[in-house]
Design a protein around this motif. Sequence first.
Motif, mmCIF file in Angstrom:
data_model
loop_
_atom_site.group_PDB
_atom_site.id
_atom_site.type_symbol
_atom_site.label_atom_id
_atom_site.label_comp_id
_atom_site.label_asym_id
_atom_site.label_seq_id
_atom_site.Cartn_x
_atom_site.Cartn_y
_atom_site.Cartn_z
ATOM 1 N N HIS A 61 0.814 -1.221 0.000
ATOM 2 C CA HIS A 61 0.000 0.000 0.000
ATOM 3 C C HIS A 61 0.846 1.269 0.000
ATOM 4 O O HIS A 61 0.411 2.310 -0.456
ATOM 5 C CB HIS A 61 -0.929 -0.006 1.215
ATOM 6 N N GLU A 62 2.047 1.157 0.528
ATOM 7 C CA GLU A 62 2.855 2.366 0.764
ATOM 8 C C GLU A 62 4.158 2.336 -0.038
ATOM 9 O O GLU A 62 4.497 1.314 -0.629
ATOM 10 C CB GLU A 62 3.142 2.491 2.262
ATOM 11 N N GLY A 175 -4.239 6.633 8.281
ATOM 12 C CA GLY A 175 -3.011 7.087 7.625
ATOM 13 C C GLY A 175 -2.723 8.509 8.064
ATOM 14 O O GLY A 175 -2.867 8.860 9.238
ATOM 15 N N HIS A 223 0.539 4.837 11.760
ATOM 16 C CA HIS A 223 0.185 4.775 10.332
ATOM 17 C C HIS A 223 -0.181 3.341 9.912
ATOM 18 O O HIS A 223 -1.216 3.097 9.311
ATOM 19 C CB HIS A 223 1.346 5.302 9.481
ATOM 20 N N GLU A 227 -4.091 1.485 8.870
ATOM 21 C CA GLU A 227 -4.408 1.188 7.458
ATOM 22 C C GLU A 227 -4.240 -0.274 7.045
ATOM 23 O O GLU A 227 -4.812 -0.712 6.056
ATOM 24 C CB GLU A 227 -3.524 2.038 6.522
#
Length: 264
Positions: A61-62, A175, A223, A227
């Motif tokens: 995702h990041e 987030g 974070h 998420e």
Amino acid sequence: MKAIDLINAINEGGYADKVTCDTIKAGSPDRELHKVAITMFATVDTVKKAMEWGADMLIVHEPTYYDHMEVVREETPVIKAKRELIEKSGMTIYRYHDHMHHRETDQIPEGEVYYLGLKGTTEKTPYSASYLFTSEEPITALELAERMEKNLNIAHVRIAGARNIKSTKIALCFGTPGGVFDLLRRDDVEIVLTGEACEWMLGEYARDAHALGFNKTLIVMGHIGSERDGMRLLAERLKKSYPVFETRYIECGEVYTYTDTKEQ
Ligand SMILES: [Fe+2]
Ligand SMILES: [Fe+2]
């Protein structure tokens, strides 16, 4: 099925903007998929675990290289070593971020609410990736935080402001999205859930608001803690929808450790 076929399938109904961080970060779009790993971050540990499992593709995702658009300003020894590890794996790494957030239903808060076991309605706000959730069940900030530690496996949830007032109006700012302070200030918002927060601004506002008699709380989940359950839900869905390949969720763990963290 090839990596690019899966990317096209999960992107459907998502982000229309041409400028997106959702790109292939390593490997080939044409790789045939037998094993697909899903995780929140391509950490060194999750990359190694995916490699050991024999994953053809890793969906994250990041960012992988610490920049939203993966602009590497300086090839430090750390970045070089990570790139070598990833290239050695041969895996296709795809970032699934914008398309995930910008669907009709944003899959990140959907996953968080689902695993928290909350029932209620979610409305959009003017801010990207921030929502207003009305809980069917009145719940205190302390109860919510305890549920986060139990269901979402977050080590230490932080609470600023009211702890013990039953509430139903909850802003979901998982987030580090925009508009968190605006939502915290709204009269119709009792609890704000967020990943990362500016302590002197958001935390102190919530603390003062409660001290002055308002029902106001900021809950900081970290974070990753705020998420990753969206990615967990994605893995569950891919497992059901694509029996043609094996799907596995790989936990990346939280970035911080604490004095009471058990050494691994
Ligand atoms: Fe994020
Ligand atoms: Fe996100």
